[in-house]
Scaffold this motif. Sequence first.
Motif, PDB file in Angstrom:
ATOM      1  N   THR A 126      -6.227   2.561  -2.678  1.00 44.12           N
ATOM      2  CA  THR A 126      -5.839   1.333  -1.981  1.00 44.12           C
ATOM      3  C   THR A 126      -6.909   0.264  -2.162  1.00 44.12           C
ATOM      4  OG1 THR A 126      -4.555   2.575  -0.349  1.00 44.12           O
ATOM      5  CG2 THR A 126      -5.249   0.356   0.258  1.00 44.12           C
ATOM      6  N   TRP A 164       0.816  -1.204   0.000  1.00 42.14           N
ATOM      7  CA  TRP A 164       0.000   0.000   0.000  1.00 42.14           C
ATOM      8  C   TRP A 164       0.853   1.258   0.000  1.00 42.14           C
ATOM      9  CZ3 TRP A 164      -4.099  -1.590   4.254  1.00 42.14           C
ATOM     10  CH2 TRP A 164      -4.870  -2.644   3.732  1.00 42.14           C
ATOM     11  N   ASN A 200       0.721   3.554  -2.948  1.00 39.03           N
ATOM     12  CA  ASN A 200      -0.380   4.495  -3.139  1.00 39.03           C
ATOM     13  C   ASN A 200      -0.101   5.867  -2.536  1.00 39.03           C
ATOM     14  OD1 ASN A 200      -1.951   2.462  -4.424  1.00 39.03           O
ATOM     15  ND2 ASN A 200      -2.478   1.630  -2.425  1.00 39.03           N
TER      16      ASN A 200
END
Length: 315
Positions: free
Chosen positions: A71, A38, A41
């Motif tokens: 995400t 993640w 992002n």
Amino acid sequence: MTDTAVLHRRGVHGGPPAPPRRGGILTGLLRTARPRQWVKNVLVVAAPAAAGQLFTRHALTQTALVLVLFTACAAAVYLVNDARDAAADRAHPVKRHRPVAAGQVPVPVAYAAGAVLGMLAPAAAALLCTPSVAALLAAYLVMQLAYCVSLKHVLVVDLAVVTTGFLMRAAAGGLALGIPLSRWFLITTGFGALFMVAAKRYSEAVQLAGTAGATRALLTEYTTGYLRFVWQLAAGAAVLGYCLWALEAGGVPHTGLLPWRQLSMVAFILAVLRYAVFADRGTAGEPEDVVLRDPALAVIGAVWAAMYALAVANW
């Protein structure tokens, strides 16, 4: 233990025993969504930060919202991808531990969770952000799902699709706040992403030499020499784009203590050179691990971020 049980534990390819199931389905779904990735992002913050428009209540709220929605889209793609590739992942020495491949998450459940996230994220963007962000998220999902189905088997196109995904992340923050994206920002971000993507493919090709066809058939079509050429070309283009931006900005009068934009070139180039060490060794297969686990790269990145922030603030 019967012969059938032994074969079942070993898997269809006769490799090492399959890993035991750990935790429940929800834990498996979370692992399949790749929380460690993640960090990619965070690119949605890049455009607002570069424009010096990040630290207002509206900007922070919108950027955080876009980060969450992107995400969710990325998680949806991971879920669908792992469901499609479950059989092939069981032949991979590392990917066979993924929850879907290991049987912790049933394939239909992974598909369903991916579909729900994929529908909710663009819908939420249309209601809470701007139509352009919703369209971008929808386009990202379509492109990435096409990649899962077929585009990842097309030479060069697979590199372009993954690189475009990074560019979309970087553009999303600007679209959410109506910030124009400069040509240098796009050039540096695009080639920087291609550098990391090609380095990842190169590392996979080196580590899986002779067995790559069992899990990612396209790697057998690339040569390590070609992938090395791509990541070296992309690294050079990213450095050139960044330096041209910094030098062009040098013609603008500033009241800061030092010319931070020009000085940030040193940290940027050092970061690229440091990452290239891992790419050259064939150990850049997981970019987030390289970025998060190498102390020297972390320090260089922090110095660059500080210089960039000072340049934006004109201190």
